[in-house]
Design an enzyme around this catalytic site. Structure first.
Site, PDB file in Angstrom:
ATOM      1  N   HIS A 183       0.819  -1.220   0.035  1.00 13.15           N
ATOM      2  CA  HIS A 183       0.029  -0.053   0.060  1.00 13.15           C
ATOM      3  C   HIS A 183       0.865   1.370   0.056  1.00 13.15           C
ATOM      4  CE1 HIS A 183       0.258   0.127   4.556  1.00 13.15           C
ATOM      5  NE2 HIS A 183       0.068   1.423   4.271  1.00 13.15           N
TER       6      HIS A 183
ATOM      7  N   ASP B  70      -0.233  -7.484   1.556  1.00 10.70           N
ATOM      8  CA  ASP B  70       0.531  -6.235   1.696  1.00 10.70           C
ATOM      9  C   ASP B  70       1.955  -6.038   1.797  1.00 10.70           C
ATOM     10  OD1 ASP B  70       0.439  -3.268   1.802  1.00 10.70           O
ATOM     11  OD2 ASP B  70      -0.339  -3.078   3.884  1.00 10.70           O
TER      12      ASP B  70
ATOM     13  N   GLN C 275       0.640   5.920  11.578  1.00 11.78           N
ATOM     14  CA  GLN C 275       0.524   6.431  10.118  1.00 11.78           C
ATOM     15  C   GLN C 275       2.293   6.785   9.796  1.00 11.78           C
ATOM     16  OE1 GLN C 275      -2.477   6.070  11.023  1.00 11.78           O
ATOM     17  NE2 GLN C 275      -2.759   5.177   9.126  1.00 11.78           N
ATOM     18  N   GLY C 276       2.699   6.372   8.620  1.00 13.42           N
ATOM     19  CA  GLY C 276       4.024   6.686   8.424  1.00 13.42           C
ATOM     20  C   GLY C 276       4.871   5.638   8.565  1.00 13.42           C
ATOM     21  N   ASP C 277       4.477   4.781   9.565  1.00 14.77           N
ATOM     22  CA  ASP C 277       5.335   3.421   9.729  1.00 14.77           C
ATOM     23  C   ASP C 277       5.220   2.317   8.975  1.00 14.77           C
ATOM     24  OD1 ASP C 277       6.386   4.610  12.148  1.00 14.77           O
ATOM     25  OD2 ASP C 277       4.526   4.017  13.220  1.00 14.77           O
ATOM     26  N   SER C 278       4.060   2.298   8.118  1.00 21.01           N
ATOM     27  CA  SER C 278       3.694   1.390   7.032  1.00 21.01           C
ATOM     28  C   SER C 278       4.835   0.984   6.368  1.00 21.01           C
ATOM     29  CB  SER C 278       2.747   1.974   6.228  1.00 21.01           C
ATOM     30  OG  SER C 278       1.356   1.891   6.786  1.00 21.01           O
TER      31      SER C 278
HETATM   32  N1  ARG Z   1      -1.527   2.378   7.533  1.00 20.56           N
HETATM   33  C1  ARG Z   1      -0.507   3.072   8.002  1.00 20.56           C
HETATM   34  C2  ARG Z   1       0.731   3.609   7.322  1.00 20.56           C
HETATM   35  O1  ARG Z   1       0.392   3.846   6.090  1.00 20.56           O
HETATM   36  C3  ARG Z   1      -0.039   2.201   9.308  1.00 20.56           C
HETATM   37  C4  ARG Z   1      -0.881   2.085  10.184  1.00 20.56           C
HETATM   38  C5  ARG Z   1      -0.565   1.091  11.311  1.00 20.56           C
HETATM   39  N2  ARG Z   1      -1.697   1.145  12.291  1.00 20.56           N
HETATM   40  C6  ARG Z   1      -1.606   0.391  13.534  1.00 20.56           C
HETATM   41  N3  ARG Z   1      -2.504   0.693  14.214  1.00 20.56           N
HETATM   42  N4  ARG Z   1      -0.526  -0.333  13.622  1.00 20.56           N
HETATM   43  O2  ARG Z   1       1.518   4.088   7.663  1.00 20.56           O
END
Ligand code: ARG
Length: 265
Positions: free
Chosen positions: A78, A123, A209-212
């Site tokens: 993603h 993913d 967000q941003g750790d993905s």
């Molecule tokens: N989708 C998020 C990203 O793009 C990562 C989210 C992780 N969320 C969590 N609750 N662990 O950075």
């Protein structure tokens, strides 16, 4: 829950790059998925030491990654737009401080996104660097489910709370494995074999967000780091009874290895 999941997965595909001190600290352009944060839980990390997790990679679209081989970075599907030639991504390696003068920066030249990636899982993606990096340790991936439990380390430059900004320094935390059956109760749409959950029932510590795309990892039988997950999604961040959801690396290990071989290793 299904809609929420799609929103969190797509959050990073639309990013506004913010330049701080010459380094792009990309932040989600649309804060919509984060806006439900009546309670802004802190992710609960502490700063990683320089060299502690040498394989950690920051990607310019605002994601994390792990160095899989000198030329390949494993990240989340993603975080990328598809498979093909791609020279638009800059990887920053070799530093916990994204503004460090000793950081290593390399451009991408190709992206391989899991062909079966969709909102149901898979993913993962590989980014090929234009030139191999030297002297930076890689992170081996789990090839069996042997390490898919226990205590995991998570790390990244993502936000420290829902709706928060990106970080200059790498943060780390540890989170326990959450069994599929328990995680199913929080997320009925969980894709059990392809996804692995981690977090405390009480919340408080999580990726965000941003750790993905960054790795979730632990020690193997030889006390070496081994990657078991890829940061994927969650309902908010660090909320009680909503663990983080990670792509289960062991399930995709052979597909990742074949893709890596097809990209030249
Ligand atoms: N989708 C998020 C990203 O793009 C990562 C989210 C992780 N969320 C969590 N609750 N662990 O950075």
């Amino acid at each position: 829950m299904a809609r929420w999941r799609i929103l969190t997965r797509l959050a990073v595909t639309a990013l506004a790059a913010v330049t701080v001190g010459g380094v792009s600290l990309a932040a989600p352009a649309s804060a919509a998925p984060d806006r439900t944060d009546a309670t802004p839980f802190v992710v609960g990390g502490t700063q990683a030491a320089q060299g502690e997790f040498p394989f950690m990679v920051r990607l310019s679209m605002g994601c994390g990654g792990a160095l899989y081989s000198p030329r390949l970075v494993l990240t989340a599907a993603h975080c990328v737009s598809g498979t093909g030639n791609n020279s638009s991504i800059t990887a920053t390696l070799g530093t916990v401080d994204l503004q460090s003068s000793s950081r290593v920066q390399v451009r991408s030249n190709y992206v391989y996104r899991a062909p079966n990636y969709n909102s149901q899982g898979a993913d993962w993606a590989l980014i090929r660097l234009a030139s191999p990096v030297t002297g930076i340790s890689t992170l081996p991936i789990a090839t069996t489910t042997a390490y898919d439990s226990g205590t995991f380390t998570i790390a990244g430059w993502g936000s420290t709370r829902e709706g928060g900004g990106q970080q200059r320094y790498l943060l780390k935390a540890t989170v326990p494995y959450v069994a599929d059956g328990t995680c199913d109760n929080s997320y009925p749409e969980l894709n059990d074999p392809m996804e692995i959950c981690a977090g405390f029932a009480s919340g408080g510590t999580d990726t965000c967000q941003g750790d993905s795309g960054g790795p979730m990892f632990r020690r193997d039988a030889s006390n070496a780091w081994i990657q078991v997950g890829i940061v994927s999604w969650g309902n908010g961040c660090a909320r009680p009874n909503y663990p983080g959801v990670y792509a289960q690396v062991s399930y995709f290990a052979s597909a990742i290895a074949s893709a890596a071989a097809s990209l030249g290793g």
